[in-house]
Design a protein around this motif. Structure first.
Motif, PDB file in Angstrom:
ATOM      1  N   GLY A  32      39.916  32.083  34.728  1.00 49.62           N
ATOM      2  CA  GLY A  32      39.141  31.731  35.911  1.00 49.62           C
ATOM      3  C   GLY A  32      39.982  31.148  37.019  1.00 49.62           C
ATOM      4  O   GLY A  32      41.188  30.904  36.865  1.00 49.62           O
ATOM      5  N   GLU A  33      39.311  30.928  38.157  1.00 49.72           N
ATOM      6  CA  GLU A  33      39.890  30.252  39.308  1.00 49.72           C
ATOM      7  C   GLU A  33      38.995  29.091  39.707  1.00 49.72           C
ATOM      8  O   GLU A  33      37.795  29.085  39.430  1.00 49.72           O
ATOM      9  CB  GLU A  33      40.003  31.197  40.504  1.00 49.72           C
ATOM     10  CG  GLU A  33      41.004  32.316  40.374  1.00 49.72           C
ATOM     11  CD  GLU A  33      41.149  33.083  41.689  1.00 49.72           C
ATOM     12  OE1 GLU A  33      41.574  32.470  42.691  1.00 49.72           O
ATOM     13  OE2 GLU A  33      40.808  34.277  41.714  1.00 49.72           O
ATOM     14  N   CYS A  48      34.991  23.092  39.168  1.00 50.22           N
ATOM     15  CA  CYS A  48      34.426  24.084  38.250  1.00 50.22           C
ATOM     16  C   CYS A  48      35.128  25.422  38.446  1.00 50.22           C
ATOM     17  O   CYS A  48      35.430  25.816  39.575  1.00 50.22           O
ATOM     18  CB  CYS A  48      32.927  24.262  38.485  1.00 50.22           C
ATOM     19  SG  CYS A  48      31.960  22.818  38.019  1.00 50.22           S
ATOM     20  N   SER A  49      35.358  26.109  37.348  1.00 52.19           N
ATOM     21  CA  SER A  49      36.052  27.398  37.408  1.00 52.19           C
ATOM     22  C   SER A  49      35.056  28.544  37.300  1.00 52.19           C
ATOM     23  O   SER A  49      33.997  28.411  36.684  1.00 52.19           O
ATOM     24  CB  SER A  49      37.098  27.503  36.290  1.00 52.19           C
ATOM     25  OG  SER A  49      36.475  27.396  35.021  1.00 52.19           O
ATOM     26  N   ILE A  50      35.430  29.661  37.909  1.00 56.53           N
ATOM     27  CA  ILE A  50      34.610  30.874  37.875  1.00 56.53           C
ATOM     28  C   ILE A  50      35.399  31.991  37.208  1.00 56.53           C
ATOM     29  O   ILE A  50      36.579  32.205  37.501  1.00 56.53           O
ATOM     30  CB  ILE A  50      34.188  31.284  39.303  1.00 56.53           C
ATOM     31  CG1 ILE A  50      33.106  30.333  39.817  1.00 56.53           C
ATOM     32  CG2 ILE A  50      33.689  32.717  39.356  1.00 56.53           C
ATOM     33  CD1 ILE A  50      32.619  30.646  41.213  1.00 56.53           C
ATOM     34  N   HIS A  51      34.738  32.679  36.290  1.00 57.60           N
ATOM     35  CA  HIS A  51      35.303  33.841  35.608  1.00 57.60           C
ATOM     36  C   HIS A  51      34.911  35.090  36.384  1.00 57.60           C
ATOM     37  O   HIS A  51      33.794  35.165  36.909  1.00 57.60           O
ATOM     38  CB  HIS A  51      34.748  33.892  34.177  1.00 57.60           C
ATOM     39  CG  HIS A  51      35.321  34.980  33.334  1.00 57.60           C
ATOM     40  ND1 HIS A  51      34.765  36.250  33.294  1.00 57.60           N
ATOM     41  CD2 HIS A  51      36.378  35.005  32.485  1.00 57.60           C
ATOM     42  CE1 HIS A  51      35.467  37.000  32.451  1.00 57.60           C
ATOM     43  NE2 HIS A  51      36.446  36.269  31.950  1.00 57.60           N
ATOM     44  N   PRO A 108      47.893  32.939  34.460  1.00 59.82           N
ATOM     45  CA  PRO A 108      46.694  32.697  35.267  1.00 59.82           C
ATOM     46  C   PRO A 108      46.351  33.938  36.088  1.00 59.82           C
ATOM     47  O   PRO A 108      47.188  34.820  36.278  1.00 59.82           O
ATOM     48  CB  PRO A 108      47.114  31.531  36.181  1.00 59.82           C
ATOM     49  CG  PRO A 108      48.265  30.880  35.477  1.00 59.82           C
ATOM     50  CD  PRO A 108      48.973  31.995  34.763  1.00 59.82           C
ATOM     51  N   ILE A 109      45.113  33.999  36.570  1.00 61.90           N
ATOM     52  CA  ILE A 109      44.659  35.192  37.288  1.00 61.90           C
ATOM     53  C   ILE A 109      44.265  34.864  38.729  1.00 61.90           C
ATOM     54  O   ILE A 109      43.961  33.723  39.073  1.00 61.90           O
ATOM     55  CB  ILE A 109      43.463  35.866  36.581  1.00 61.90           C
ATOM     56  CG1 ILE A 109      42.277  34.904  36.430  1.00 61.90           C
ATOM     57  CG2 ILE A 109      43.893  36.421  35.233  1.00 61.90           C
ATOM     58  CD1 ILE A 109      41.007  35.555  35.894  1.00 61.90           C
ATOM     59  N   ASP A 110      44.278  35.895  39.546  1.00 58.16           N
ATOM     60  CA  ASP A 110      43.854  35.832  40.950  1.00 58.16           C
ATOM     61  C   ASP A 110      42.972  37.051  41.194  1.00 58.16           C
ATOM     62  O   ASP A 110      43.455  38.178  41.201  1.00 58.16           O
ATOM     63  CB  ASP A 110      45.084  35.852  41.859  1.00 58.16           C
ATOM     64  CG  ASP A 110      44.739  35.878  43.345  1.00 58.16           C
ATOM     65  OD1 ASP A 110      43.530  35.924  43.681  1.00 58.16           O
ATOM     66  OD2 ASP A 110      45.667  35.857  44.173  1.00 58.16           O
ATOM     67  N   PHE A 111      41.667  36.823  41.364  1.00 52.67           N
ATOM     68  CA  PHE A 111      40.778  37.934  41.676  1.00 52.67           C
ATOM     69  C   PHE A 111      40.120  37.744  43.040  1.00 52.67           C
ATOM     70  O   PHE A 111      39.052  38.268  43.315  1.00 52.67           O
ATOM     71  CB  PHE A 111      39.719  38.133  40.576  1.00 52.67           C
ATOM     72  CG  PHE A 111      38.795  36.972  40.324  1.00 52.67           C
ATOM     73  CD1 PHE A 111      37.520  36.926  40.879  1.00 52.67           C
ATOM     74  CD2 PHE A 111      39.199  35.926  39.505  1.00 52.67           C
ATOM     75  CE1 PHE A 111      36.680  35.854  40.632  1.00 52.67           C
ATOM     76  CE2 PHE A 111      38.343  34.853  39.249  1.00 52.67           C
ATOM     77  CZ  PHE A 111      37.082  34.820  39.817  1.00 52.67           C
ATOM     78  N   GLY A 112      40.803  36.970  43.912  1.00 53.94           N
ATOM     79  CA  GLY A 112      40.341  36.811  45.282  1.00 53.94           C
ATOM     80  C   GLY A 112      39.291  35.741  45.480  1.00 53.94           C
ATOM     81  O   GLY A 112      38.643  35.702  46.528  1.00 53.94           O
ATOM     82  N   LEU A 113      39.119  34.838  44.509  1.00 53.53           N
ATOM     83  CA  LEU A 113      38.018  33.881  44.598  1.00 53.53           C
ATOM     84  C   LEU A 113      38.209  32.893  45.743  1.00 53.53           C
ATOM     85  O   LEU A 113      37.222  32.476  46.365  1.00 53.53           O
ATOM     86  CB  LEU A 113      37.870  33.122  43.281  1.00 53.53           C
ATOM     87  CG  LEU A 113      36.631  32.218  43.228  1.00 53.53           C
ATOM     88  CD1 LEU A 113      35.355  33.058  43.225  1.00 53.53           C
ATOM     89  CD2 LEU A 113      36.664  31.299  42.022  1.00 53.53           C
ATOM     90  N   PRO A 173      27.319  34.912  43.412  1.00 56.91           N
ATOM     91  CA  PRO A 173      27.402  36.381  43.332  1.00 56.91           C
ATOM     92  C   PRO A 173      28.309  36.893  42.219  1.00 56.91           C
ATOM     93  O   PRO A 173      28.249  38.082  41.895  1.00 56.91           O
ATOM     94  CB  PRO A 173      27.965  36.772  44.713  1.00 56.91           C
ATOM     95  CG  PRO A 173      27.539  35.666  45.619  1.00 56.91           C
ATOM     96  CD  PRO A 173      27.638  34.428  44.776  1.00 56.91           C
ATOM     97  N   TRP A 174      29.139  36.030  41.624  1.00 54.40           N
ATOM     98  CA  TRP A 174      30.026  36.499  40.557  1.00 54.40           C
ATOM     99  C   TRP A 174      29.341  36.551  39.200  1.00 54.40           C
ATOM    100  O   TRP A 174      29.925  37.040  38.242  1.00 54.40           O
ATOM    101  CB  TRP A 174      31.282  35.621  40.489  1.00 54.40           C
ATOM    102  CG  TRP A 174      32.201  35.949  41.605  1.00 54.40           C
ATOM    103  CD1 TRP A 174      32.359  35.253  42.765  1.00 54.40           C
ATOM    104  CD2 TRP A 174      33.040  37.099  41.712  1.00 54.40           C
ATOM    105  NE1 TRP A 174      33.252  35.897  43.578  1.00 54.40           N
ATOM    106  CE2 TRP A 174      33.694  37.038  42.962  1.00 54.40           C
ATOM    107  CE3 TRP A 174      33.309  38.190  40.883  1.00 54.40           C
ATOM    108  CZ2 TRP A 174      34.586  37.997  43.392  1.00 54.40           C
ATOM    109  CZ3 TRP A 174      34.196  39.148  41.308  1.00 54.40           C
ATOM    110  CH2 TRP A 174      34.832  39.050  42.544  1.00 54.40           C
TER     111      TRP A 174
END
Length: 456
Positions: free
Chosen positions: A289-290, A297-300, A323-328, A390-391
């Motif tokens: 998550g980010e 709080c993190s979002i998956h 770690p990931i980056d999905f544009g959050l 929206p995620w």
């Protein structure tokens, strides 16, 4: 809450739109989606899943299920934890300074929270039953212990990581990741007597956390999509949704930690009923998550907020994920839907990140959030931000998958996804066919707070 005729017509229009496929054709993204609820094979995407190193993913789940989001891998170093910028010394927090515990200490502006802080999760009998079950995995003997004096032969770190992930999925985790354990993710002090916070000096209710282990295994469990679709986000089932996933992840963490200790390595379970550490930095480090607009709080990318986690800290030799980056960060900058729908206006509308304790985040108000969740008279606790984000996966459809694929691109795409989300009323619906639980509104009014059931 039973949906009215206008909402029924609105949802019928949405279903017709989903069947038509017109929007996806116009946006040219049908070919970018493999299938609902699967990883996107995005045409022209800047990143494809790289060939996994030996043991990087599990055999049971060869790829993390990130939904249709375009996912890049980020950094974990002195300047960055994923997409969170580190700008100074990040201090370790005392568990006694977290929101609900500030309420128990009488330090929140609304003093009513103190009396209700220890029992508000017990105001719905079903949530109380789950929370009560959590007490059986709370004692120190459940989460920690001495490792076996004999170290068993284990595979290399990559194969061992694959094995641990397979074990977690076997135990019914929905997602699992392995990270380098950030030193600042540990509490400086942990609570040993939460009830004592009401009458004793805080120093008598805490002990220092001295553990510093190199790796963290994070297990994630979905709070249940159908239940969320039937809920307002802050009704009677809201607390039970949290407790259910806290209990499930806690059980997995306790079993994994015990297993690792039997192999001859140190391991400690961290779950909602007995933490040694805060979870968001561990989630980010483990590639799950980010950090979001809500603060810490993190979002998956597939589950959004609709999850709870537990963790195992360990010195078992492992190969950490990235770690990931999905544009959050770009998405949260323009969306603000959680802020618009927060019942207590606890979430900031600011566009820019601010410095907080040595890192950059949106500085939402943890104290206001805790007050509302403790004194909510329409249900138990609150998950409204989870409901409207929206995620969160919604219908298992090409349309939602296309939407999250779009939303992970850039700020302009984020605005488009948010507009589509608003247009179809996501987050506003409470779908009657999914409302399987019973409500007892008379129990939600302060100070009519139920007591925890007896376990002995």
């Amino acid at each position: 809450m039973v949906i009215n005729e206008q909402e029924k017509k609105f949802q019928l229009s949405r279903r017709n739109f989903l069947k038509a496929g017109v929007a996806a054709s116009a946006m040219g993204v049908i070919g970018a989606i493999k299938a609902p609820a699967k990883v996107a094979n995005a045409a022209g995407a800047s990143l494809k899943y790289t060939a996994a190193a030996k043991g990087q993913w599990s055999k049971l789940h060869p790829e993390h299920d990130y939904g249709s989001a375009t996912v890049h891998f980020a950094e974990n170093n002195d300047q960055w934890l994923g997409t969170t910028k580190i700008v100074g010394k990040v201090k370790n927090f005392s568990e006694a300074d977290m929101g609900f515990n500030l309420a128990t200490r009488g330090l929140l502006p609304n003093k009513k929270t103190q009396a209700a802080s220890l029992s508000f999760f017990f105001r719905h009998p079903f949530g109380a039953a789950i929370a009560n079950a959590g007490m059986f995995i709370a004692p120190p003997a459940a989460v920690e212990g001495k490792s076996s004096p004999k170290k068993l032969e284990i595979p290399d770190p990559e194969q061992m990581s694959q094995h641990i992930k397979d074990a977690a999925y076997f135990l019914r985790a929905d997602e699992v990741g392995i990270g380098k354990m950030p030193e600042y993710a540990y509490y400086s002090q942990k609570l040993t007597d939460k009830a004592g916070l009401m009458t004793k000096p805080v120093e008598e209710c805490v002990i220092p956390v001295t553990e510093r282990l190199p790796y963290v295994i994070v297990v994630m469990v979905d709070q249940n999509l159908q239940t969320m679709l039937g809920s307002t986000g802050y009704d009677g089932i809201s607390g039970a949704m949290s407790m259910k996933s806290y209990h499930a992840t806690g059980n997995i963490a306790v079993i994994l930690a015990t297993y690792i200790r039997s192999l001859g390595y140190n391991a400690r379970a961290n779950h909602a009923f007995n933490y040694n550490a805060v979870m968001p930095p561990a989630v980010i480090s483990a590639g799950l998550g980010e950090l979001s607009r809500t603060g810490d709080c993190s979002i998956h990318p597939r589950l959004g907020f609709r999850h709870k986690v537990a963790a195992v800290t360990t010195d078992l030799p492992l190969a950490p994920d990235k770690p990931i980056d999905f544009g959050l960060q770009d998405f949260c900058r323009v969306c603000k839907k959680c802020a618009e729908n927060c019942p207590n206006q606890s979430i900031t509308y600011d566009s820019d990140l601010v410095e907080y304790n040595g890192y950059l985040r949106w500085n939402s108000d943890m104290r206001k959030c805790a007050e509302f969740r403790i004194l909510n008279e329409d249900g138990v606790s609150c998950g409204r931000c989870m409901k409207v984000c929206p995620w969160n996966s919604k219908e298992d459809s090409w349309f939602h998958q296309a939407g999250t694929w779009i939303g992970s691109k850039n700020e302009a795409s984020a605005k488009l996804l948010k507009s589509i989300d608003d247009m179809f009323g996501y987050g506003t619906e409470s779908i009657d066919k999914y409302r399987w639980w019973l409500e007892w509104p008379e129990m939600y009014k302060y100070p009519a707070v139920a007591q925890a059931p007896q376990t002995h």
